[in-house]
Motif scaffolding. Structure first.
Motif, PDB file in Angstrom:
ATOM      1  N   ASP A 182      29.182  41.918 -34.130  1.00 58.41           N
ATOM      2  CA  ASP A 182      28.226  40.662 -33.655  1.00 58.41           C
ATOM      3  C   ASP A 182      28.068  39.743 -34.905  1.00 58.41           C
ATOM      4  N   ASP A 183      28.646  40.500 -35.825  1.00 59.86           N
ATOM      5  CA  ASP A 183      28.289  38.704 -37.087  1.00 59.86           C
ATOM      6  C   ASP A 183      29.951  38.821 -37.440  1.00 59.86           C
ATOM      7  N   ASP A 184      30.530  38.738 -35.862  1.00 62.57           N
ATOM      8  CA  ASP A 184      32.122  38.032 -36.995  1.00 62.57           C
ATOM      9  C   ASP A 184      32.212  36.333 -36.162  1.00 62.57           C
ATOM     10  N   GLN A 185      31.863  35.996 -37.100  1.00 63.81           N
ATOM     11  CA  GLN A 185      32.139  34.621 -38.180  1.00 63.81           C
ATOM     12  C   GLN A 185      34.152  33.956 -37.554  1.00 63.81           C
TER      13      GLN A 185
ATOM     14  N   GLY B 152      33.564  39.225 -44.055  1.00 64.53           N
ATOM     15  CA  GLY B 152      31.563  38.996 -44.147  1.00 64.53           C
ATOM     16  C   GLY B 152      31.210  38.740 -45.891  1.00 64.53           C
TER      17      GLY B 152
ATOM     18  N   ASP C 115      31.748  42.563 -39.503  1.00 63.06           N
ATOM     19  CA  ASP C 115      32.154  41.304 -39.344  1.00 63.06           C
ATOM     20  C   ASP C 115      33.864  41.340 -38.500  1.00 63.06           C
TER      21      ASP C 115
ATOM     22  N   LYS D 214      26.734  46.249 -34.983  1.00 56.90           N
ATOM     23  CA  LYS D 214      26.022  45.885 -35.499  1.00 56.90           C
ATOM     24  C   LYS D 214      26.174  45.446 -37.222  1.00 56.90           C
ATOM     25  N   GLY D 215      26.090  43.913 -36.917  1.00 57.27           N
ATOM     26  CA  GLY D 215      26.213  43.103 -38.316  1.00 57.27           C
ATOM     27  C   GLY D 215      27.640  43.250 -38.772  1.00 57.27           C
TER      28      GLY D 215
ATOM     29  N   ARG E 106      27.757  36.757 -46.515  1.00 58.03           N
ATOM     30  CA  ARG E 106      26.381  37.569 -45.849  1.00 58.03           C
ATOM     31  C   ARG E 106      26.241  38.630 -47.045  1.00 58.03           C
TER      32      ARG E 106
END
Length: 275
Positions: A224-227, A167, A254, A251-252, A170
């Motif tokens: 929940d921000d796993d790319q 992440g 990676d 939350k947020g 970001r």
């Protein structure tokens, strides 16, 4: 350094820390890394009184680089041989990313008689690839791009992929050059052929039937921000299949949250194990 030989003659490297009489925690790593990625967890949990074990998947790290049998079924069978060789019982199996698929397929093929609990962290099940039955998955072109990047210039690709992995792209992200270089180091230890095969293994393996056989307390933990392994087609679908699974969302966070959120992750995993 400890190694074992599998039935097909492949040498598998593993680490075994802590008291041999303690309850074992077995860690399975993600692609294209090695057991080293789990060192902080192994040291922490061994300090908490557990026996901690992690291996280098075949064709990764210090294990043999093999031409054939770089498949999810074989990964699971290698894990089974390690568990049986060390005669582990009441083991807690912890798998991150591809390692989560390995652990899940182990249960599907070998059952849970030696297993106490399971933790799937940023894990690939139930299926990463987009199909008619799995419209939330990622298109094959995404995995073809990973194959091409790995084949064309593996060294540069492994450096580049750390940016979405942790992440670092970001706003407000604290970029760690050390994490990037350590990811690169571990990745470059593995064999190109096996790593290319592993892309198919983690992206195209269907774990629906394996997940249905999970009958031990299961933690499903995901950012929940796993790319890399988006949460929608992975963790949120897994908890619909595994009975009474505990879903924990950061939350947020990676994909590499075991490192970027190390203290929080260690504490949450310890709580789950001790429940």
């Amino acid at each position: 350094m400890a190694t074992m030989k599998t039935k097909d003659g492949t040498k598998i490297f593993f680490k075994d820390w802590g008291s041999k009489d303690a309850q074992p925690i077995v860690f399975s790593h993600g692609w294209p890394l090695s057991a080293d990625v789990w060192d902080p967890q192994m040291a922490f949990f061994a300090g908490q009184g557990f026996r901690t074990i992690a291996h280098d998947r075949r064709s990764h790290g210090r294990s043999d680089q093999v031409w054939d049998n770089n498949t999810m079924d074989q990964y699971a069978d290698d894990l089974a041989e390690l568990i049986e060789t060390l005669d582990l019982h009441d083991a807690i199996l912890v798998g991150h990313s591809t390692g989560g698929g390995e652990v899940t397929r182990y249960v599907g093929r070998h059952g849970t008689k030696r297993v106490a609990k399971v933790a799937l962290i940023g894990a690939v099940p139930p299926l990463m690839l987009k199909t008619e039955a799995n419209p939330g998955g990622q298109p094959i072109e995404a995995f073809d791009a990973i194959r091409k990047g790995t084949f064309d210039n593996r060294s540069q690709f492994f450096l580049d992929v750390t940016t979405p992995f942790y992440g670092f792209n970001r706003d407000g992200a604290s970029v760690s050059e050390g994490l990037k270089l350590e990811f690169w180091r571990q990745g470059m230890m593995g064999g190109l052929k096996g790593q290319l095969d592993s892309i198919r293994a983690f992206s195209e393996s269907d774990f629906h039937e394996d997940l249905a056989k999970l009958d031990r307390p299961t933690l499903v933990l995901h950012g929940d921000d796993d790319q890399i392994v988006p949460i929608g087609a992975s963790a949120l679908e897994t908890v619909k299949i595994v009975k009474d699974a505990v879903l924990m969302i950061y939350k947020g966070a990676d994909h590499g949250l075991t490192q970027t959120h190390q203290d929080r992750f260690n504490a949450d995993l310890l709580d789950f194990i001790r429940e």
